[in-house]
Design an enzyme around this catalytic site. Structure first.
Site, PDB file in Angstrom:
ATOM      1  N   THR A 133       0.804  -1.227   0.000  1.00 53.17           N
ATOM      2  CA  THR A 133       0.000   0.000   0.000  1.00 53.17           C
ATOM      3  C   THR A 133       0.836   1.276   0.000  1.00 53.17           C
ATOM      4  OG1 THR A 133      -1.433   1.343   1.429  1.00 53.17           O
ATOM      5  CG2 THR A 133      -0.162  -0.353   2.521  1.00 53.17           C
ATOM      6  N   GLU A 135       0.260   3.598   1.857  1.00 55.66           N
ATOM      7  CA  GLU A 135       0.408   4.002   3.258  1.00 55.66           C
ATOM      8  C   GLU A 135       1.834   3.748   3.757  1.00 55.66           C
ATOM      9  OE1 GLU A 135      -1.762   5.321   5.936  1.00 55.66           O
ATOM     10  OE2 GLU A 135      -2.485   6.124   4.052  1.00 55.66           O
ATOM     11  N   TYR A 157      -1.068   0.303  10.796  1.00 55.32           N
ATOM     12  CA  TYR A 157      -1.404  -0.402   9.550  1.00 55.32           C
ATOM     13  C   TYR A 157      -0.245  -0.289   8.558  1.00 55.32           C
ATOM     14  CZ  TYR A 157      -3.452  -0.949   4.871  1.00 55.32           C
ATOM     15  OH  TYR A 157      -3.689  -1.310   3.567  1.00 55.32           O
ATOM     16  N   LYS A 161       2.058  -3.355   7.100  1.00 51.17           N
ATOM     17  CA  LYS A 161       2.147  -3.630   5.660  1.00 51.17           C
ATOM     18  C   LYS A 161       3.597  -3.545   5.178  1.00 51.17           C
ATOM     19  CE  LYS A 161      -2.032  -4.279   3.788  1.00 51.17           C
ATOM     20  NZ  LYS A 161      -2.389  -5.449   2.979  1.00 51.17           N
TER      21      LYS A 161
HETATM   22  P1  NDP Z   1     -11.369  -4.773   2.564  1.00 45.32           P
HETATM   23  O1  NDP Z   1     -11.254  -4.192   3.926  1.00 45.32           O
HETATM   24  O2  NDP Z   1     -12.567  -4.445   1.740  1.00 45.32           O
HETATM   25  O3  NDP Z   1     -11.255  -6.371   2.645  1.00 45.32           O
HETATM   26  C1  NDP Z   1     -10.377  -6.987   3.543  1.00 45.32           C
HETATM   27  C2  NDP Z   1     -10.631  -8.476   3.543  1.00 45.32           C
HETATM   28  O4  NDP Z   1      -9.758  -9.100   4.494  1.00 45.32           O
HETATM   29  C3  NDP Z   1     -12.057  -8.883   3.930  1.00 45.32           C
HETATM   30  O5  NDP Z   1     -12.468  -9.938   3.116  1.00 45.32           O
HETATM   31  C4  NDP Z   1     -11.878  -9.357   5.366  1.00 45.32           C
HETATM   32  O6  NDP Z   1     -12.843 -10.284   5.787  1.00 45.32           O
HETATM   33  C5  NDP Z   1     -10.530 -10.036   5.246  1.00 45.32           C
HETATM   34  N1  NDP Z   1      -9.895 -10.304   6.549  1.00 45.32           N
HETATM   35  C6  NDP Z   1      -9.696  -9.429   7.550  1.00 45.32           C
HETATM   36  N2  NDP Z   1      -9.096 -10.052   8.578  1.00 45.32           N
HETATM   37  C7  NDP Z   1      -8.915 -11.343   8.219  1.00 45.32           C
HETATM   38  C8  NDP Z   1      -8.359 -12.486   8.855  1.00 45.32           C
HETATM   39  N3  NDP Z   1      -7.861 -12.438  10.098  1.00 45.32           N
HETATM   40  N4  NDP Z   1      -8.337 -13.666   8.184  1.00 45.32           N
HETATM   41  C9  NDP Z   1      -8.837 -13.749   6.935  1.00 45.32           C
HETATM   42  N5  NDP Z   1      -9.410 -12.711   6.284  1.00 45.32           N
HETATM   43  C10 NDP Z   1      -9.437 -11.513   6.926  1.00 45.32           C
HETATM   44  O7  NDP Z   1     -10.039  -4.330   1.772  1.00 45.32           O
HETATM   45  P2  NDP Z   1      -9.845  -3.982   0.225  1.00 45.32           P
HETATM   46  O8  NDP Z   1     -10.524  -4.995  -0.594  1.00 45.32           O
HETATM   47  O9  NDP Z   1     -10.094  -2.543   0.019  1.00 45.32           O
HETATM   48  O10 NDP Z   1      -8.264  -4.157   0.084  1.00 45.32           O
HETATM   49  C11 NDP Z   1      -7.686  -5.417  -0.235  1.00 45.32           C
HETATM   50  C12 NDP Z   1      -6.246  -5.430   0.259  1.00 45.32           C
HETATM   51  O11 NDP Z   1      -5.504  -4.398  -0.382  1.00 45.32           O
HETATM   52  C13 NDP Z   1      -6.082  -5.196   1.746  1.00 45.32           C
HETATM   53  O12 NDP Z   1      -4.992  -5.973   2.173  1.00 45.32           O
HETATM   54  C14 NDP Z   1      -5.737  -3.719   1.849  1.00 45.32           C
HETATM   55  O13 NDP Z   1      -4.992  -3.472   3.006  1.00 45.32           O
HETATM   56  C15 NDP Z   1      -4.921  -3.542   0.583  1.00 45.32           C
HETATM   57  N6  NDP Z   1      -4.945  -2.231  -0.009  1.00 45.32           N
HETATM   58  C16 NDP Z   1      -6.144  -1.645  -0.320  1.00 45.32           C
HETATM   59  C17 NDP Z   1      -6.172  -0.436  -0.962  1.00 45.32           C
HETATM   60  C18 NDP Z   1      -7.453   0.241  -1.301  1.00 45.32           C
HETATM   61  O14 NDP Z   1      -7.432   1.439  -1.603  1.00 45.32           O
HETATM   62  N7  NDP Z   1      -8.582  -0.473  -1.307  1.00 45.32           N
HETATM   63  C19 NDP Z   1      -4.919   0.252  -1.356  1.00 45.32           C
HETATM   64  C20 NDP Z   1      -3.719  -0.492  -1.032  1.00 45.32           C
HETATM   65  C21 NDP Z   1      -3.750  -1.686  -0.392  1.00 45.32           C
HETATM   66  P3  NDP Z   1     -14.212  -9.805   6.535  1.00 45.32           P
HETATM   67  O15 NDP Z   1     -15.159  -9.459   5.427  1.00 45.32           O
HETATM   68  O16 NDP Z   1     -14.603 -11.001   7.298  1.00 45.32           O
HETATM   69  O17 NDP Z   1     -13.857  -8.625   7.377  1.00 45.32           O
HETATM   70  P1  GDR Z   2      -6.853   5.595   3.791  1.00 45.42           P
HETATM   71  O1  GDR Z   2      -8.393   5.709   3.384  1.00 45.42           O
HETATM   72  O2  GDR Z   2      -6.612   5.891   5.204  1.00 45.42           O
HETATM   73  O3  GDR Z   2      -6.103   6.412   2.772  1.00 45.42           O
HETATM   74  O4  GDR Z   2      -6.585   4.046   3.576  1.00 45.42           O
HETATM   75  P2  GDR Z   2      -9.610   6.445   4.090  1.00 45.42           P
HETATM   76  O5  GDR Z   2     -10.645   6.535   3.040  1.00 45.42           O
HETATM   77  O6  GDR Z   2      -9.975   5.817   5.380  1.00 45.42           O
HETATM   78  O7  GDR Z   2      -9.015   7.904   4.408  1.00 45.42           O
HETATM   79  C1  GDR Z   2      -8.550   8.762   3.392  1.00 45.42           C
HETATM   80  C2  GDR Z   2      -8.281  10.139   3.981  1.00 45.42           C
HETATM   81  O8  GDR Z   2      -9.514  10.752   4.328  1.00 45.42           O
HETATM   82  C3  GDR Z   2      -9.367  11.356   5.602  1.00 45.42           C
HETATM   83  N1  GDR Z   2     -10.694  11.486   6.239  1.00 45.42           N
HETATM   84  C4  GDR Z   2     -11.489  10.466   6.610  1.00 45.42           C
HETATM   85  N2  GDR Z   2     -11.323   9.138   6.505  1.00 45.42           N
HETATM   86  C5  GDR Z   2     -12.336   8.331   6.951  1.00 45.42           C
HETATM   87  N3  GDR Z   2     -12.212   7.009   6.810  1.00 45.42           N
HETATM   88  N4  GDR Z   2     -13.464   8.840   7.518  1.00 45.42           N
HETATM   89  C6  GDR Z   2     -13.667  10.187   7.661  1.00 45.42           C
HETATM   90  O9  GDR Z   2     -14.685  10.630   8.184  1.00 45.42           O
HETATM   91  C7  GDR Z   2     -12.626  11.042   7.173  1.00 45.42           C
HETATM   92  N5  GDR Z   2     -12.477  12.386   7.118  1.00 45.42           N
HETATM   93  C8  GDR Z   2     -11.310  12.632   6.549  1.00 45.42           C
HETATM   94  C9  GDR Z   2      -8.435  10.416   6.347  1.00 45.42           C
HETATM   95  O10 GDR Z   2      -7.888  11.066   7.500  1.00 45.42           O
HETATM   96  C10 GDR Z   2      -7.432  10.118   5.246  1.00 45.42           C
HETATM   97  O11 GDR Z   2      -6.477  11.135   5.176  1.00 45.42           O
HETATM   98  C11 GDR Z   2      -7.107   3.356   2.456  1.00 45.42           C
HETATM   99  C12 GDR Z   2      -7.352   1.903   2.852  1.00 45.42           C
HETATM  100  O12 GDR Z   2      -8.019   1.245   1.810  1.00 45.42           O
HETATM  101  C13 GDR Z   2      -6.038   1.201   3.119  1.00 45.42           C
HETATM  102  O13 GDR Z   2      -6.276  -0.198   3.330  1.00 45.42           O
HETATM  103  C14 GDR Z   2      -5.139   1.374   1.894  1.00 45.42           C
HETATM  104  O14 GDR Z   2      -3.895   0.755   2.121  1.00 45.42           O
HETATM  105  C15 GDR Z   2      -4.949   2.850   1.606  1.00 45.42           C
HETATM  106  O15 GDR Z   2      -6.213   3.431   1.369  1.00 45.42           O
HETATM  107  C16 GDR Z   2      -4.077   3.096   0.373  1.00 45.42           C
END
Ligand code: NDP
Ligand code: GDR
Length: 350
Positions: A133, A135, A157, A161
């Protein structure tokens, strides 16, 4: 002459999440046999694969799995004998990682190594994708961020990662395991969880437009993110595992906008124009048509340490994988607002 067709097998951890669902759809379209893992919970959590219409696909098998259980990982990999493993499961919410740093370390950090060890023990030829990520870049060291940018994570987090990322690199270099790390910048979609800021905004905009909510409360609106469309990003994951060598790649759009910009865009999608007043914790946004306050900052949503600015350079993925994003942020935002309007109208909002 008889040709033996071999069907590729892939394990996707975290199929109940946003990326897991889209990746499963993509691999099924490509003819894979997909083993999607989910955690046992007290309530069914398959709305995303249902939304994509793949839950009953004959090539999709759902497998119970917890990333924190090493024995579970070894048995699962030994039984399935996959060609590819995509590790998408994680405690993925940055905000929660400050309250649950140890659980985050175990799931998001060590969980990856449980799978790498399973590969090392069962079959070192299995190809592995780790969901890394932006992050990990955290505090700004360079703009735009790329594969060579120094890391400086700003949350438990991000630290977890980063550990997983380096373990991938280490298993690649130590044991020759095909372990690729995709450093993905934020990617969103109508399947995004509502705890993340884009979906929280589009769902609230839909509710406010339909008269079901008065006001949206947010944290830091100055944060800047590089937001892309999740469905395109899972294609990049797949391409990483089809490459000749394992490596590390950034996937991003190379455009960054503030949370405030996304708020403005989302309200515009339903014809509402906002005027922003005040600063930081006192900031509000007002509907110019009737002077109603529609957005307020609530310090409760601020994080102990913030990542102020993310913007990624995907040039390496473009050059080596032929991957590039095509959906603009305006299109993505409009798509999410439209989906949330429909869900809130029908009463089926997840
Ligand atoms: P989600 O939060 O939507 O999905 C996370 C998944 O992980 C869910 O299916 C969740 O299951 C599962 N999970 C959590 N804990 C466990 C565990 N202990 N054992 C098995 N499964 C588990 O994430 P995204 O789909 O958005 O992201 C996918 C991956 O990419 C993640 O690793 C995230 O950190 C990473 N990532 C995401 C980005 C983004 O912008 N979306 C950007 C960069 C990286 P359950 O439904 O049961 O909670
Ligand atoms: P992020 O996504 O932390 O970048 O992680 P998120 O959407 O939670 O926050 C993005 C930015 O918005 C600001 N923010 C808020 N965020 C949330 N969630 N709720 C609020 O009310 C709010 N107001 C402002 C946050 O402070 C932050 O700066 C996501 C996840 O998908 C990670 O798993 C992944 O790795 C990174 O993106 C890339």
């Amino acid at each position: 002459m008889n040709q033996v067709m071999t069907v590729k097998k892939a394990i996707i951890t975290g199929i109940t999440g946003q990326d897991g669902a889209y990746l499963a759809q993509l691999l099924l379209e490509k003819g894979y046999q997909v083993f999607g893992t989910y955690r046992r919970t007290s309530s069914v959590n398959f709305w995303r694969i249902e939304d994509l219409g793949i839950q009953s696909h004959s090539n999709l098998k759902l497998v119970e799995f917890d990333l924190t259980d090493q024995a579970n990982a070894i048995r699962m990999v030994a039984e399935i004998q996959p060609d590819e493993i995509y590790n998408l499961a994680a405690q993925s919410f940055v905000g929660v990682s400050f309250e649950q740093p140890l659980a985050t370390a175990q799931i998001t950090g060590l969980g990856c190594v449980h799978l790498l060890e399973a590969i090392r023990i069962v079959n070192p030829k299995i190809r592995f994708y780790q969901a890394s990520t932006s992050e990990m870049f955290g505090l700004v060291q360079e703009i735009p961020q790329q594969e060579t940018t120094p890391f400086y994570p700003r949350s438990p987090y991000g630290v977890a990662k980063l550990y997983a990322h380096w373990m991938c690199v280490n298993y690649r270099e130590s044991y020759g395991i095909f372990a690729s790390s995709g450093i993905l910048f934020n990617h969103e979609s109508p399947l995004r969880g509502k705890e993340f800021v884009t979906r929280k905004i589009t769902d609230s905009v839909a509710k406010i437009y339909l008269g079901k909510q008065d006001c949206l409360e947010l944290g830091n609106m100055d944060a800047k993110r590089d937001w892309g469309f999740a469905k395109e990003y899972v294609e990049g994951m797949w391409r990483m595992l089809q490459a000749e060598h394992s490596d590390t790649y950034v996937l991003a759009t190379n455009r960054t906008e503030t949370v405030r910009d996304f708020v403005r865009m989302a309200f515009k999608a339903v014809g509402i124009t906002l005027r922003f007043e005040g600063q930081a914790e006192a900031e509000i946004a007002i509907n110019t048509a009737n002077e109603q306050v529609l957005v307020r900052v609530n310090p409760q949503f601020y994080r102990p340490a913030e990542v102020d600015l993310l913007i990624g350079n995907p040039q390496k993925a473009i050059d080596e994988l032929g991957w590039y994003p095509t959906t603009s942020l305006e299109e993505l935002c409009a798509m999410m607002v439209k989906a949330d309007l429909e869900r809130n109208q029908t009463g089926h909002s997840f």
